[in-house]
Design an enzyme around this catalytic site. Sequence first.
Site: not given
Length: 216
Positions: A152, A121, A119, A161
Site C-alpha cells: 500500500c 497485508h 485481504h 499481501n
Amino acid sequence: ARALATWIHVVTGVVVATDTFTQPNHRVTPQESRVAVGRIAPAAARDGVTCGVTIGAAFGCPFEGEVPPERVVDLVKALEDYGVAEIALADTIGVAAPSDVSHLLGLLAQADSPPPRCHFHNTRNTGLANAYAALEAGVRALDASCGGVGGCPFAPAATGNIGTEDVLYMIDRMGFDAGIDIQGVMDTTRWLGDILDTTMPAMVTRAGVFPAPPAA
C-alpha cells in the site's frame, strides 16, 4: 457502463472505512464513494454481473489510527442494502492482530452478515496469523499475492499481501483443498524473482513444502 458492455462477469471496487484515507486514495468524499456503489451494484445485478466491494483500512488507518469495528459493521450492512454480492475486509496497512480479526468477524456474525472475503497485508508479519483467525471464524475466501509482492503506498515501509504459496501450504496442512497447484505458484514466484532481480518475501518458496514431493 463500459464493463457491462463486455464479457466481464465480475466488477469490484473499494470503499474506505475512514474519511481521511478516501480523499488521497480516491479523490472523492466517503459519501460520494458510497453513492457510486449504490448506483453500480444494482446496475450490475440487472445485467447478471457480480459486484464486489472491498472495505479498505478496515482495521486501521494511516491518518486516523484505530478504526472502530462498529463503523465497519455499519458499512458492511449499508453495502449489503445496496445489493453488493461480495464484501471484503482489507487490512490495507497491515496493522491487525488475530484478535482484531476474530472480534470484527464475530460482530459481523452477530449482525447476520455472511463471512466476508479477507485481504491481509504482511506489513508487521501478522498476515498469515490473521488469515488463520479468519478461517477459524468461517471465512472461505482469502486474497493473497504470488511471492508476497505488492503493498500500500500509504503504509510506511509497505509490504505486500500474504504470499499465495504460504497460504496454500497452511490451509493444505489444515485439511482444506483450494484446488491450486502450489508447485506452480512457487515456480511462478521464482520466475518473478528473476524478473525483478530480488528474493520474494513468501517463505514457502524458499523452504519448500513438507513433506517434499518425490523426485521426478
